[in-house]
Design an enzyme around this catalytic site. Structure first.
Site, PDB file in Angstrom:
ATOM      1  N   ARG A 107      34.464  32.089  27.187  1.00  0.00           N
ATOM      2  CA  ARG A 107      35.537  32.262  26.190  1.00  0.00           C
ATOM      3  C   ARG A 107      35.908  30.992  25.444  1.00  0.00           C
ATOM      4  O   ARG A 107      36.750  31.031  24.564  1.00  0.00           O
ATOM      5  CB  ARG A 107      36.763  32.880  26.858  1.00  0.00           C
ATOM      6  CG  ARG A 107      36.409  34.229  27.436  1.00  0.00           C
ATOM      7  CD  ARG A 107      37.573  35.071  27.876  1.00  0.00           C
ATOM      8  NE  ARG A 107      37.009  36.278  28.440  1.00  0.00           N
ATOM      9  CZ  ARG A 107      36.596  36.405  29.704  1.00  0.00           C
ATOM     10  NH1 ARG A 107      36.737  35.407  30.551  1.00  0.00           N
ATOM     11  NH2 ARG A 107      36.044  37.515  30.130  1.00  0.00           N
ATOM     12  N   GLY A 136      35.836  36.347  40.119  1.00  0.00           N
ATOM     13  CA  GLY A 136      35.096  36.878  41.265  1.00  0.00           C
ATOM     14  C   GLY A 136      35.878  37.844  42.129  1.00  0.00           C
ATOM     15  O   GLY A 136      35.525  38.095  43.282  1.00  0.00           O
ATOM     16  N   TRP A 141      40.853  34.601  36.528  1.00  0.00           N
ATOM     17  CA  TRP A 141      39.618  34.529  35.726  1.00  0.00           C
ATOM     18  C   TRP A 141      39.838  34.355  34.233  1.00  0.00           C
ATOM     19  O   TRP A 141      38.891  34.029  33.516  1.00  0.00           O
ATOM     20  CB  TRP A 141      38.712  35.728  36.010  1.00  0.00           C
ATOM     21  CG  TRP A 141      39.237  37.096  35.690  1.00  0.00           C
ATOM     22  CD1 TRP A 141      39.810  37.956  36.578  1.00  0.00           C
ATOM     23  CD2 TRP A 141      39.173  37.791  34.432  1.00  0.00           C
ATOM     24  NE1 TRP A 141      40.126  39.139  35.958  1.00  0.00           N
ATOM     25  CE2 TRP A 141      39.736  39.061  34.636  1.00  0.00           C
ATOM     26  CE3 TRP A 141      38.692  37.475  33.163  1.00  0.00           C
ATOM     27  CZ2 TRP A 141      39.851  40.011  33.623  1.00  0.00           C
ATOM     28  CZ3 TRP A 141      38.801  38.411  32.147  1.00  0.00           C
ATOM     29  CH2 TRP A 141      39.374  39.658  32.384  1.00  0.00           C
ATOM     30  N   ASP A 190      42.717  48.411  40.127  1.00  0.00           N
ATOM     31  CA  ASP A 190      42.124  47.239  39.468  1.00  0.00           C
ATOM     32  C   ASP A 190      42.887  46.880  38.196  1.00  0.00           C
ATOM     33  O   ASP A 190      42.293  46.557  37.174  1.00  0.00           O
ATOM     34  CB  ASP A 190      40.631  47.454  39.151  1.00  0.00           C
ATOM     35  CG  ASP A 190      39.971  46.175  38.622  1.00  0.00           C
ATOM     36  OD1 ASP A 190      40.371  45.087  39.063  1.00  0.00           O
ATOM     37  OD2 ASP A 190      39.085  46.276  37.759  1.00  0.00           O
ATOM     38  N   ASP A 248      44.203  44.225  37.087  1.00  0.00           N
ATOM     39  CA  ASP A 248      44.331  42.764  37.051  1.00  0.00           C
ATOM     40  C   ASP A 248      45.524  42.361  36.182  1.00  0.00           C
ATOM     41  O   ASP A 248      45.633  42.804  35.041  1.00  0.00           O
ATOM     42  CB  ASP A 248      43.092  42.133  36.414  1.00  0.00           C
ATOM     43  CG  ASP A 248      41.864  42.204  37.303  1.00  0.00           C
ATOM     44  OD1 ASP A 248      41.862  43.012  38.244  1.00  0.00           O
ATOM     45  OD2 ASP A 248      40.918  41.461  37.035  1.00  0.00           O
ATOM     46  N   ASN A 297      42.661  44.133  27.851  1.00  0.00           N
ATOM     47  CA  ASN A 297      41.824  43.368  28.765  1.00  0.00           C
ATOM     48  C   ASN A 297      41.820  41.896  28.362  1.00  0.00           C
ATOM     49  O   ASN A 297      42.871  41.332  28.068  1.00  0.00           O
ATOM     50  CB  ASN A 297      40.418  43.983  28.827  1.00  0.00           C
ATOM     51  CG  ASN A 297      39.656  43.588  30.077  1.00  0.00           C
ATOM     52  OD1 ASN A 297      39.227  42.461  30.226  1.00  0.00           O
ATOM     53  ND2 ASN A 297      39.506  44.517  31.010  1.00  0.00           N
ATOM     54  N   TRP A 300      38.104  44.795  21.668  1.00  0.00           N
ATOM     55  CA  TRP A 300      37.730  43.843  22.722  1.00  0.00           C
ATOM     56  C   TRP A 300      37.748  42.400  22.197  1.00  0.00           C
ATOM     57  O   TRP A 300      37.411  41.455  22.883  1.00  0.00           O
ATOM     58  CB  TRP A 300      36.354  44.206  23.294  1.00  0.00           C
ATOM     59  CG  TRP A 300      36.176  43.796  24.720  1.00  0.00           C
ATOM     60  CD1 TRP A 300      35.472  42.709  25.178  1.00  0.00           C
ATOM     61  CD2 TRP A 300      36.697  44.442  25.888  1.00  0.00           C
ATOM     62  NE1 TRP A 300      35.540  42.654  26.560  1.00  0.00           N
ATOM     63  CE2 TRP A 300      36.279  43.708  27.013  1.00  0.00           C
ATOM     64  CE3 TRP A 300      37.494  45.589  26.086  1.00  0.00           C
ATOM     65  CZ2 TRP A 300      36.625  44.066  28.322  1.00  0.00           C
ATOM     66  CZ3 TRP A 300      37.824  45.942  27.382  1.00  0.00           C
ATOM     67  CH2 TRP A 300      37.393  45.191  28.478  1.00  0.00           C
ATOM     68  N   ALA A 347      32.591  43.798  29.042  1.00  0.00           N
ATOM     69  CA  ALA A 347      32.665  44.747  30.160  1.00  0.00           C
ATOM     70  C   ALA A 347      32.402  46.199  29.748  1.00  0.00           C
ATOM     71  O   ALA A 347      31.922  46.995  30.561  1.00  0.00           O
ATOM     72  CB  ALA A 347      34.029  44.642  30.828  1.00  0.00           C
TER      73      ALA A 347
HETATM   74 CA    CA Z   1      39.312  43.065  38.707  1.00  0.00          CA
END
Ligand code: CA
Length: 582
Positions: A133, A193, A259, A319, A321, A413, A489, A553
């Site tokens: 990024r 990760g 991340w 999930d 995040d 995201n 995205w 993704a």
């Molecule tokens: Ca995740």
């Protein structure tokens, strides 16, 4: 001969402020990045991450004259997702590409100055495409993270490696894709990760040497450290209280990966990092809130001490995040922060204390909670909509399958939003989608996926998935929206020229009116845009730039949505625009 001439011109331009540029990029320059339109020294166009430019040459009246100045191809067969934000300094653009590559280009002509291709080992484990990024600039260095979890610092002029440091073991699932953050003379980075049971953390290094200064884990129970000049480490206390919000041994592989990196506010002295899912996804294995997963964590930049945390999804089972950027801003004399969370809710916090000020949905369908209790700060869960326990229920191997919205790819995201102090609106690249999700038994194995869940992403509407939304953080209302067939995205940028720029997977970079959302300009870049645009002034010319290259993704994890967008072509290039003279 030409090269010499441009050097002379650059020297002449710098003669007015020699002290400012003598030592390369300084802390003062980085702290002033959001106000100075002449360079881009931080991911977010300012460490607060507002992605607001004070420049006005390109504005709602002139933008129709915006034309390409140059384009540069990243080349090779290594295309895939390009999520990078270019950095601009000293007449040069520094831009990263897929597969841990970085390029230095002449910002006016696009001529290549140098390229560095990091040698990647077999067996790297990036969860969500081989993206990067962006880089950080400090002194005469340009610094970026790699897919095998290293940090590399290069000489801005020559591309020579000045230092290289390992963050952690890629074979255990660690990787790095975020742009590093510079704050108070320190290089702040996180780790990726969470799908492999890594231990999330924030680390500070000396940006000139790469040596460690402090480390602060974002999973409760792990020890923090500080390091002296010789590298000797001293304990600085455990994050939280061991086993308070995690059962048994699960915190040892607890995820909460940082991340997407962080933001920094010089007024509060804090850096704000989002944290990913607790590992594994199957929430029935780990009763409790599982701190500090799916949270915003505010740390003292100099010590790494956690000053406050706010968990957007306690005991995450989807999930969701909480990595999304925390953008600080000023409202009625108060320092606030805004965050559009992957779980579908937008949060407004007191940036100094972490007190929840407001929370509201920014997507139209949310199944896991009915809302956020502003008094307790906790979500009102819908218990029946949590994926079932695989040790119970009708299908003992899977547990009950539920339909959840948003999908785990999130209401938002990695694509960064923007905030305009001129309109007091957030511009959020949102997505409307859901998923069927179920849990499965799982145990930790180093280097193996550690999910304990299965899923299929589903569309919710026939005509769109993406929606760029102007959100009012006071009322929680959508002021305007622009629907987009494919999921958004790429990131967003807004300017004092009353414009909002954003890219689409269909390949367009678009400019719309910041007050109304009316489309003013668009350009087809030749592949999908999944990166944030930037703008800067060089001499009397305002430039706008964006990286193009479909991936990330969605094509890898997107289920029914991936099928819907599988006609989109890959790419890998950076585009630069300026106004035509007529
Ligand atoms: Ca995740």
């Amino acid at each position: 001969m030409k090269k010499k001439l441009s050097s002379v011109l650059i020297l002449a331009a710098f003669a007015a402020s020699p002290a400012l540029h003598a030592a390369g990029v300084t802390d003062a320059m980085i702290e002033n990045d959001a106000k100075s339109g002449n360079d881009i020294l931080s991911y977010g166009m300012g460490t607060q991450g507002q992605r607001y430019s004070p420049l006005t040459q390109v504005n709602s009246k002139t933008v129709a004259r915006l034309v390409p100045a140059w384009s540069f191809s990243f080349g090779g067969e290594k295309q895939r997702g390009q999520e990078s934000q270019p950095m601009i300094h000293n007449g040069k653009m520094f831009v990263t590409g897929s597969y841990s590559r970085i390029y230095a280009l002449d910002a006016r002509t696009g001529a290549k100055l140098w390229k560095y291709e990091h040698r990647l080992p077999e067996g790297i484990m990036p969860c969500c495409d081989v993206v990067n990024r962006g880089a950080a600039l400090y002194g005469n260095l340009v610094i970026f993270g790699t897919l095998d979890a290293q940090l590399v610092a290069l000489n801005q002029d020559t591309g020579e490696v000045v230092w290289k440091e390992k963050i952690d073991d890629y074979a255990a699932g660690y990787s790095n894709t975020a742009a590093p953050l510079i704050a108070k003379g320190l290089l702040l980075t996180g780790v990726a990760g969470g799908e492999f049971g890594v231990v999330g953390r924030i680390e500070a290094r000396n940006p000139l040497t790469g040596t460690m200064v402090w480390s602060r884990p974002t999973v409760e129970g792990h020890m923090g450290y500080k390091y002296d000049k010789d590298g000797k480490k001293t304990e600085t206390g455990i994050s939280g209280t061991t086993n308070k919000t995690w059962p048994g041994e699960l915190w040892k592989t607890g995820g909460a990966s940082t991340w997407l990196g962080g933001t920094y506010d010089a007024k509060t002295g804090m850096a704000y990092f989002g944290t990913g899912n607790p590992s594994p996804w199957n929430s029935h294995l780990r009763p409790g809130d599982n701190l500090f997963s799916s949270s915003t964590v505010a740390v003292d930049v100099l010590t790494g001490d956690i000053k406050w945390h706010y968990q957007t999804t306690p005991h995450d089972g989807w999930d969701y995040d909480g990595v999304n950027e925390f953008i600080t801003y000023e409202q009625n004399g108060k320092r606030l922060g805004g965050k559009a969370d992957r779980n579908g809710f937008f949060y407004v916090m007191d940036a100094t204390t972490g007190k929840l000020e407001n929370a509201f949905p920014f997507v139209k369908k949310i199944t896991w909670a009915t809302g956020i209790d502003l008094k307790t700060g906790r979500p009102n869960f819908v218990a029946a909509n949590r994926p079932g326990d695989p040790t119970k229920g009708a299908d003992a191997a899977k547990g009950n399958t539920v339909f959840s919205a948003p999908s785990f790819l999130g209401g938002k995201n990695q694509q960064p939003m923007a905030y305009s102090p001129k309109t007091n609106l957030f511009y959020v690249p949102a997505n409307e989608w859901g998923m069927e999700i179920w849990n499965e038994p799982v145990s930790y194995k180093k280097g193996a996926a550690y999910l304990g869940a299965g899923f299929t992403i589903k569309t919710l509407n026939d005509d769109y998935i993406g929606a760029l939304r102007a959100m009012d953080p006071v009322t929680g209302k959508i002021v305007w929206e622009i629907k987009n067939p494919a999921p958004l995205w790429g990131g967003v940028m807004t300017t004092a020229g009353d414009l909002v720029f954003y890219g689409t997977p269909e390949g367009f970079l678009k400019a719309v009116d910041s007050k109304t959302g009316k489309e003013m300009w668009k350009f087809q870049t030749g592949s999908g845009v999944v990166a944030p645009p930037v703008t800067w002034m060089d001499g009397d010319t305002q430039y706008v730039s964006v990286v193009s290259g479909w991936g990330g993704a969605v094509p890898l994890w997107g289920g029914d949505v991936a099928k819907k967008v599988n006609y989109l072509e890959q790419g890998g290039s950076v585009w630069v625009f300026k106004l035509s003279s007529k």
